[in-house]
Scaffold this motif. Structure first.
Motif, PDB file in Angstrom:
ATOM      1  N   ALA B   3       0.824  -1.219   0.000  1.00  0.00           N
ATOM      2  CA  ALA B   3       0.000   0.000   0.000  1.00  0.00           C
ATOM      3  C   ALA B   3       0.856   1.267   0.000  1.00  0.00           C
ATOM      4  CB  ALA B   3      -0.917   0.009   1.204  1.00  0.00           C
ATOM      5  N   THR B   4       0.377   2.247  -0.756  1.00  0.00           N
ATOM      6  CA  THR B   4       1.010   3.572  -0.766  1.00  0.00           C
ATOM      7  C   THR B   4      -0.016   4.609  -0.288  1.00  0.00           C
ATOM      8  OG1 THR B   4       2.653   3.110  -2.457  1.00  0.00           O
ATOM      9  CG2 THR B   4       1.881   5.399  -2.318  1.00  0.00           C
ATOM     10  N   GLY B   5       0.453   5.556   0.495  1.00  0.00           N
ATOM     11  CA  GLY B   5      -0.438   6.581   1.042  1.00  0.00           C
ATOM     12  C   GLY B   5      -0.397   7.878   0.256  1.00  0.00           C
ATOM     13  N   LEU B   6      -1.552   8.491   0.134  1.00  0.00           N
ATOM     14  CA  LEU B   6      -1.669   9.823  -0.469  1.00  0.00           C
ATOM     15  C   LEU B   6      -2.351  10.733   0.551  1.00  0.00           C
ATOM     16  CD1 LEU B   6      -3.238   8.731  -3.917  1.00  0.00           C
ATOM     17  CD2 LEU B   6      -0.800   8.857  -3.319  1.00  0.00           C
ATOM     18  N   ILE B   7      -1.984  11.996   0.537  1.00  0.00           N
ATOM     19  CA  ILE B   7      -2.595  12.949   1.472  1.00  0.00           C
ATOM     20  C   ILE B   7      -3.298  14.005   0.619  1.00  0.00           C
ATOM     21  CG2 ILE B   7      -2.127  14.602   3.316  1.00  0.00           C
ATOM     22  CD1 ILE B   7       0.379  12.822   3.961  1.00  0.00           C
ATOM     23  N   LEU B  90      -1.999   6.967   7.972  1.00  0.00           N
ATOM     24  CA  LEU B  90      -1.432   6.102   6.922  1.00  0.00           C
ATOM     25  C   LEU B  90      -0.499   5.059   7.524  1.00  0.00           C
ATOM     26  CD1 LEU B  90      -0.783   8.804   4.153  1.00  0.00           C
ATOM     27  CD2 LEU B  90      -2.538   6.986   4.130  1.00  0.00           C
ATOM     28  N   ASN B  91       0.277   5.478   8.504  1.00  0.00           N
ATOM     29  CA  ASN B  91       1.173   4.529   9.177  1.00  0.00           C
ATOM     30  C   ASN B  91       0.381   3.427   9.871  1.00  0.00           C
ATOM     31  OD1 ASN B  91       3.664   3.518  10.387  1.00  0.00           O
ATOM     32  ND2 ASN B  91       2.861   4.397  12.300  1.00  0.00           N
ATOM     33  N   ILE B 175       6.970  11.792   8.907  1.00  0.00           N
ATOM     34  CA  ILE B 175       7.409  10.407   8.668  1.00  0.00           C
ATOM     35  C   ILE B 175       8.621  10.087   9.545  1.00  0.00           C
ATOM     36  CG2 ILE B 175       8.484   8.896   6.946  1.00  0.00           C
ATOM     37  CD1 ILE B 175       6.644  10.282   4.831  1.00  0.00           C
ATOM     38  N   GLN B 176       9.568  11.029   9.584  1.00  0.00           N
ATOM     39  CA  GLN B 176      10.779  10.804  10.394  1.00  0.00           C
ATOM     40  C   GLN B 176      10.424  10.591  11.862  1.00  0.00           C
ATOM     41  OE1 GLN B 176      13.245  14.190   9.413  1.00  0.00           O
ATOM     42  NE2 GLN B 176      14.029  13.257   7.522  1.00  0.00           N
ATOM     43  N   PHE B 353      -3.584  -3.486  11.694  1.00  0.00           N
ATOM     44  CA  PHE B 353      -3.757  -2.022  11.794  1.00  0.00           C
ATOM     45  C   PHE B 353      -3.679  -1.583  13.262  1.00  0.00           C
ATOM     46  CE2 PHE B 353      -6.737  -1.801   7.815  1.00  0.00           C
ATOM     47  CZ  PHE B 353      -5.647  -2.062   6.989  1.00  0.00           C
ATOM     48  N   THR B 354      -3.065  -0.439  13.482  1.00  0.00           N
ATOM     49  CA  THR B 354      -2.970   0.039  14.875  1.00  0.00           C
ATOM     50  C   THR B 354      -4.071   1.061  15.206  1.00  0.00           C
ATOM     51  OG1 THR B 354      -1.319   1.649  14.166  1.00  0.00           O
ATOM     52  CG2 THR B 354      -0.497  -0.420  15.082  1.00  0.00           C
ATOM     53  N   LEU B 355      -5.005   1.253  14.278  1.00  0.00           N
ATOM     54  CA  LEU B 355      -6.188   2.087  14.575  1.00  0.00           C
ATOM     55  C   LEU B 355      -7.427   1.316  14.141  1.00  0.00           C
ATOM     56  CD1 LEU B 355      -5.407   5.740  13.344  1.00  0.00           C
ATOM     57  CD2 LEU B 355      -5.525   4.907  15.710  1.00  0.00           C
ATOM     58  N   PRO B 356      -8.539   1.506  14.845  1.00  0.00           N
ATOM     59  CA  PRO B 356      -9.782   0.884  14.399  1.00  0.00           C
ATOM     60  C   PRO B 356     -10.294   1.546  13.116  1.00  0.00           C
ATOM     61  CG  PRO B 356     -10.218   2.388  16.221  1.00  0.00           C
ATOM     62  CD  PRO B 356      -8.723   2.329  16.062  1.00  0.00           C
TER      63      PRO B 356
END
Lengths: 404, 404
Positions: B3-7, B90-91, B175-176, B353-356
């Motif tokens: 998967a790639t994330g877009l904002i 996204l993370n 991201i960092q 996933f770390t979020l619901p």
């Protein structure tokens, strides 16, 4: 000059008000009639049909000498604080009598009622608790308790379900606390009952019925108001200015209700026992005021209590602000209009007044006055958008009407 | 599946967005494109032209696999928190890369810029102070400080006056901090600059120019959006639904500004250094949004900062509430739309996933989600009154669009 105080809303000034003013002048042998009048919002928690400026002018043209604005926070209150605020101002302006209209019409029975109520306070309080537990609103529980105690003890008490009897009792209690030297008088109301909705065949009708006729744009109402009121109201309407009702201001209250978090709503004065959630829920589902009230309505809260709470929210009056001001009496007397006699009375007696007379907004620095400012702005939001800025600015720019 | 994330904001989804999605997929070799998208209100402090549901659907029809709503509080923010919120989500959903558009187009220069900025942080901070004292807004002062330090020291730095370069830096910094294992990529934006207001002769135009054309009801814009976006937008408009701008919602903000006491306004997030009085004063005098902004405008505050503060007031987000949530990352990932592939990705990877993932509002109990609710209600107030209740209820009733 001898002054008599009247406590009024004049929404709008009609023949019944004219009759009451004349009779009060005669009965108390007054040179000067001072009316303390609600401003943009009324005791029952509604916007006034017309702005305070027009209503005050009508009162002067109808025979009153001085119109002072009752500060909004004291105007939008149940009888106790409404009476305290009004009597506080009238006392500060040196009235010798206060003359109110009532369904009963005999002033000694009011004082007798108060004495009996004190005597039987304990039994009444116990009954009130019982009726509250049955889910009644406080005013309703009090009515029932009083009725029950007076029947049990064969007491001759007033019918306090009559709204002007109830108010009259509050006025007399306030007089007893603030200045017992002021003489209370009452005049029996003629013909119309407060809540009558229909015009009848005479020259006196209830303000409710007259408002209804004006809003329906029927000319039938002209016979129930003095010609000066008729001219003032028709001129106002012809300028495309709105006759204000909750329907015009409800969208603003609705937007506040649905976009404000519950914890913030609960800081607003009047929001108790989860009323904030009930109001928010109803606002989410209702875009029109009658539908909203239908959804909110419950035995627990009176219609007036709910409407008043909407005014507090509209003006963002929080509990702290309200309680701070209500722990005292009003701190200024804002002049809205005067006759030439009224003006002379003020000039000659100013030094002995115990409150400053404000004839412009800028003379006041009181935080209580800020609430009146918000009330004027909120009221202006019911106008066409092209008129809103000017209408809001009247609060600062309008000069009191003085009759030559 | 990779998967790639877009904002994104997709206000609305146009050919430039389509091109960016395709290029991101190729460049990062992605099976799945996850877009984190602002909901009812945007980064610059404006209502989105169309509701999040329509915009999310357009994105799926335009080649994106999953659209997640960036919670309103993180969406209506300057670059730092906007980036933190987006990268955080996204993370949590397991993206391996994040690919953003920028005017510059070379990702290594972004990391180099950040390194240099850290190295010269002290000199930059000193210059920022000087420029602030000259009365500049913080972003402007920072631009000037950076320019001055990089000239003095002959540094090769990015042009951060370009809005997408500035956002790109914020993404990489986020991201960092959040997960340095995520690979940052950038794609040079084609042709149109963000702020271009005019349509040009190609198939790519700025969202600003496209919005302007849609609002002017000219059909010229059809060549700049995919056919799926064109159908969606025209169907929406034909249903008499509003293209939302500040002009529609300003009356509500205005009524709040002029009826709320200054001490309460000052509790609202974003109200600093007397901004509350400045906004109230302008609201008293302006019934239209452009006039209001003209009265408020000052060197000290950017246009975006002022607009964001209006959103905070519209949704009554106070400082305490905002700071509480902003001290953390978003606590849920609300699904707005998905392709069948996107749906499979969620199904197969949910456990890691770390979020619901919330696919209905009722699955969330978070207080951060209450702000999104208020945003949906506030947005609904821009609709015709007959549509407001249904539009507000979409927040609870709308099921995410899933492409078969």
């Amino acid at each position: 000059m001898k002054a008599t105080g009247l406590i009024v809303e004049y929404n709008p000034f009609h023949n019944g008000h004219y009759f009451h003013a004349q009779s009060s002048r005669e009965k108390t042998n007054a040179d000067i009639l001072i009316a303390v009048m609600s401003g943009a919002f009324l005791q029952r928690g509604e916007p006034a049909l017309l702005p305070k400026w027009e209503r005050a002018k009508m009162a002067i043209l109808g025979g009153v000498d001085i119109v002072i604005e009752l500060p909004t926070l004291f105007a939008v209150q149940s009888s106790h604080n409404f009476a305290r605020g009004s009597v506080g101002i009238l006392n500060a302006l040196g009235v010798k009598s206060i003359c109110f209209g009532s369904e009963h019409g005999e002033v000694q029975d009011f004082t007798e009622h108060i004495k009996l109520e004190k005597e039987f306070q304990h039994s009444i309080d116990c009954k009130v608790k019982d009726f509250l537990q049955e889910g009644h609103s406080f005013p309703k529980a009090y009515d029932l308790a009083l009725e029950s105690v007076s029947t049990e003890n064969h007491l001759q008490m007033l019918d306090i379900r009559q709204p002007n009897n109830r108010l009259g009792l509050a006025y007399i209690e306030a007089i007893q606390k603030i200045n017992p030297l002021i003489k209370a008088e009452t005049i029996k109301r003629k013909h119309a009952n407060y809540h009558d909705e229909e015009l009848e065949h005479s020259f006196i009708a209830s303000a409710t019925a007259i408002r209804k006729a004006i809003l329906n744009d029927s000319r039938e109402w002209s016979q129930y108001v003095p010609p000066s009121s008729y001219s003032e109201i028709t001129a106002y309407v012809e300028n495309e200015k709105p006759l204000m009702t909750w329907e015009s201001l409800y969208p603003i209250v609705r937007s506040k209700l649905i976009t404000t978090p519950i914890p913030v709503l609960s800081t607003i004065y009047g929001m108790e026992e989860g009323l904030e959630s009930r109001l928010q829920h109803a606002a989410i589902h209702a875009v029109h005021f009658p539908h909203f009230m239908e959804l909110v309505k419950t035995k627990r809260y009176t219609w007036n209590r709910i409407q008043r709470t909407l005014v507090y929210l509209l003006l963002h009056i929080d509990k702290q602000e309200a309680n701070h001001h209500l722990s005292k009496l009003p701190t200024y007397a804002r002049l809205l209009a005067a006759s030439s006699n009224g003006r002379r009375y003020i000039k000659e007696n100013k030094e002995s007044f115990t409150l400053p007379i404000l004839s412009t907004f800028s003379q006041g620095k009181e935080s209580l006055l800020q609430i009146d400012q918000r009330a004027a702005y909120a009221y202006s939001l019911g106008y066409l958008s092209t008129m809103q800025v000017a209408e809001g600015a009247r609060e600062f720019k309008q000069i009191p009407f003085i009759q030559k």
